[in-house]
Design a protein around this motif. Structure first.
Motif, PDB file in Angstrom:
ATOM      1  N   MET A 135      30.978  33.782  33.558  1.00  0.00           N
ATOM      2  CA  MET A 135      32.033  33.738  34.558  1.00  0.00           C
ATOM      3  C   MET A 135      31.525  33.091  35.838  1.00  0.00           C
ATOM      4  O   MET A 135      30.318  32.953  36.042  1.00  0.00           O
ATOM      5  CB  MET A 135      32.519  35.174  34.864  1.00  0.00           C
ATOM      6  N   SER A 136      32.464  32.733  36.708  1.00  0.00           N
ATOM      7  CA  SER A 136      32.077  32.232  38.026  1.00  0.00           C
ATOM      8  C   SER A 136      31.559  33.395  38.859  1.00  0.00           C
ATOM      9  O   SER A 136      31.906  34.560  38.616  1.00  0.00           O
ATOM     10  CB  SER A 136      33.275  31.595  38.726  1.00  0.00           C
ATOM     11  N   LYS A 137      30.724  33.084  39.851  1.00  0.00           N
ATOM     12  CA  LYS A 137      30.185  34.136  40.711  1.00  0.00           C
ATOM     13  C   LYS A 137      31.304  34.869  41.445  1.00  0.00           C
ATOM     14  O   LYS A 137      31.236  36.085  41.640  1.00  0.00           O
ATOM     15  CB  LYS A 137      29.190  33.540  41.702  1.00  0.00           C
ATOM     16  N   GLY A 138      32.331  34.121  41.849  1.00  0.00           N
ATOM     17  CA  GLY A 138      33.443  34.746  42.545  1.00  0.00           C
ATOM     18  C   GLY A 138      34.191  35.732  41.666  1.00  0.00           C
ATOM     19  O   GLY A 138      34.562  36.819  42.112  1.00  0.00           O
ATOM     20  N   ALA A 139      34.413  35.357  40.397  1.00  0.00           N
ATOM     21  CA  ALA A 139      35.122  36.247  39.471  1.00  0.00           C
ATOM     22  C   ALA A 139      34.307  37.495  39.179  1.00  0.00           C
ATOM     23  O   ALA A 139      34.855  38.604  39.091  1.00  0.00           O
ATOM     24  CB  ALA A 139      35.438  35.501  38.175  1.00  0.00           C
ATOM     25  N   VAL A 140      33.001  37.338  39.045  1.00  0.00           N
ATOM     26  CA  VAL A 140      32.128  38.490  38.800  1.00  0.00           C
ATOM     27  C   VAL A 140      32.186  39.454  39.982  1.00  0.00           C
ATOM     28  O   VAL A 140      32.361  40.665  39.815  1.00  0.00           O
ATOM     29  CB  VAL A 140      30.675  38.039  38.553  1.00  0.00           C
ATOM     30  N   ALA A 141      32.066  38.919  41.193  1.00  0.00           N
ATOM     31  CA  ALA A 141      32.085  39.763  42.384  1.00  0.00           C
ATOM     32  C   ALA A 141      33.424  40.478  42.522  1.00  0.00           C
ATOM     33  O   ALA A 141      33.463  41.666  42.877  1.00  0.00           O
ATOM     34  CB  ALA A 141      31.807  38.918  43.626  1.00  0.00           C
ATOM     35  N   TRP A 142      34.514  39.768  42.223  1.00  0.00           N
ATOM     36  CA  TRP A 142      35.846  40.382  42.361  1.00  0.00           C
ATOM     37  C   TRP A 142      36.021  41.521  41.354  1.00  0.00           C
ATOM     38  O   TRP A 142      36.479  42.611  41.721  1.00  0.00           O
ATOM     39  CB  TRP A 142      36.929  39.330  42.155  1.00  0.00           C
ATOM     40  N   GLN A 143      35.664  41.295  40.101  1.00  0.00           N
ATOM     41  CA  GLN A 143      35.852  42.338  39.092  1.00  0.00           C
ATOM     42  C   GLN A 143      34.973  43.557  39.376  1.00  0.00           C
ATOM     43  O   GLN A 143      35.421  44.701  39.252  1.00  0.00           O
ATOM     44  CB  GLN A 143      35.567  41.783  37.696  1.00  0.00           C
ATOM     45  N   ARG A 144      33.737  43.303  39.770  1.00  0.00           N
ATOM     46  CA  ARG A 144      32.864  44.439  40.084  1.00  0.00           C
ATOM     47  C   ARG A 144      33.394  45.211  41.286  1.00  0.00           C
ATOM     48  O   ARG A 144      33.373  46.453  41.303  1.00  0.00           O
ATOM     49  CB  ARG A 144      31.445  43.936  40.344  1.00  0.00           C
TER      50      ARG A 144
END
Length: 357
Positions: free
Chosen positions: A123-132
């Motif tokens: 995933m993109s770093k942004g998507a990872v940060a958002w989901q977490r």
């Protein structure tokens, strides 16, 4: 006394994940069809959205667009949402402090996969940060966190302190998912060979699928490949004995094309062992396509006896059997297992969940 269940349909105007967007819509239709007497369903959508689902009691259009809403809700700012019973078919939910006991406010969220924790490189770093970040908010404020399999219910506890708030409600194949009348023409337009198997999974896990296709002497069609992944996947296939010309890599396809591709396949091989709802395996079972899957917790929960669950080292032998003598048996098993899942059944469990809360 009746109740109104409010469903977040955040991908009405901007589809981020086609599978999850379709699931949200299908679940909403199921909720309307199975609503208890006196209960209604309302949609919550971003600015500019319109929920064209027949039977909704209303649509709450929020002042922010989908992208702005995602950032706002991640910070706990939820303007215009209102109160009541809210069900989010994804992690996109207005998660703030509320009083379920005295005000009858509820928020339930859904987690379809644990990629942000198990395989963030996908995933993109942004998507990872958002989901977490949203799962952290859910741990603080959600009344229930829905996952689609029991193994995921156990696994998600490694990433968030959810206690007894985790609930298992499975998904299903898309409503009206069927072989189109022009399936042959669709496969021709996609430049597919006459005989092939479908592979799903990440680049790393697909290696075992390519090796199995080479052993079975059959072409392989990869679905849902990321943009630009074709050269790398072709190299992986060639390295394990499947010539590049026999590895056909395709990206995200609309439902009609997926149904045409799956219907023409001799088998589907699910190579990933990650904690995620197996969208394509479920679709394959609904069309009675022979199914081979790497043994994993999710596959044991969802596919169960509907396919052949094997270790990676056993994929080649299992696929050779699936495209040969075992084909007829596996088709029957897949079709039988698919009948255990429907969006109406999932919707009934959602109503029961909110009643229990």
């Amino acid at each position: 006394m009746g109740a109104q269940l409010r469903v977040v349909l955040d991908q009405i105007t901007q589809v981020i994940d086609a599978d999850q967007a379709g699931a949200a819509r299908d679940l909403t239709v199921g909720l309307l069809a199975t609503a208890p007497s006196g209960c209604t369903v309302e949609a919550i959508v971003p600015a500019g959205g319109a929920a064209d689902v027949v039977g909704l009691a209303g649509t709450r259009v929020l002042p922010l667009g989908r992208r702005e809403l995602a950032g706002s809700w991640q910070l706990g700012i939820v303007p215009g949402v209102g109160r009541g019973l809210i069900h989010a078919p994804t992690l996109m939910a207005p998660l703030v402090k509320h009083d379920r006991l005295h005000d009858d406010d509820q928020v339930a969220v859904t987690v379809w996969d644990l990629h942000a924790w198990e395989a963030p490189e996908l995933m993109s770093k942004g998507a990872v940060a958002w989901q977490r970040g949203m799962l952290r908010r859910a741990a603080r404020h959600a009344d229930a966190v829905v996952v689609p399999s029991h193994s995921m219910a156990e696994r998600i506890g490694s990433f968030a302190k959810l206690g007894d708030r985790v609930r298992v409600i499975s998904g299903a194949a898309p409503d009206r998912f069927a072989v189109p009348a022009d399936a042959v023409q669709r496969r021709a337009a996609l430049s597919l060979p006459e005989r092939y198997v479908v592979l799903t999974g990440s680049a790393e896990s697909l290696e075992s699928g390519f090796r199995a296709a080479a052993a079975a002497d059959i072409d392989a069609v990869v679905l849902d490949a990321a943009d630009g992944a074709e050269p790398r996947l072709a190299e992986i296939a060639s390295a394990v004995g499947l010539p590049e010309r026999r590895a056909h890599v395709r990206g995200t396809l609309p439902a009609e094309d997926r149904a045409a591709v799956l219907a023409g396949a001799s088998a589907l091989v699910a190579t990933s062992a990650l904690s995620a709802w197996p969208w394509r395996a479920m679709e394959a079972m609904s069309l009675s396509v022979p199914l081979i899957a790497v043994d994993s917790g999710v596959h044991r929960d969802v596919i169960a006896e509907g396919g052949s669950l094997v270790s990676r080292d056993e994929l080649s032998d299992a696929l050779t059997d699936a495209v040969g003598n075992g084909a007829a048996r596996l088709r029957v098993l897949a079709g039988d297992r698919a009948r255990a899942f429907s969006w109406a059944s999932s919707a009934e469990r959602v109503w029961a969940l909110h009643a229990d809360l």
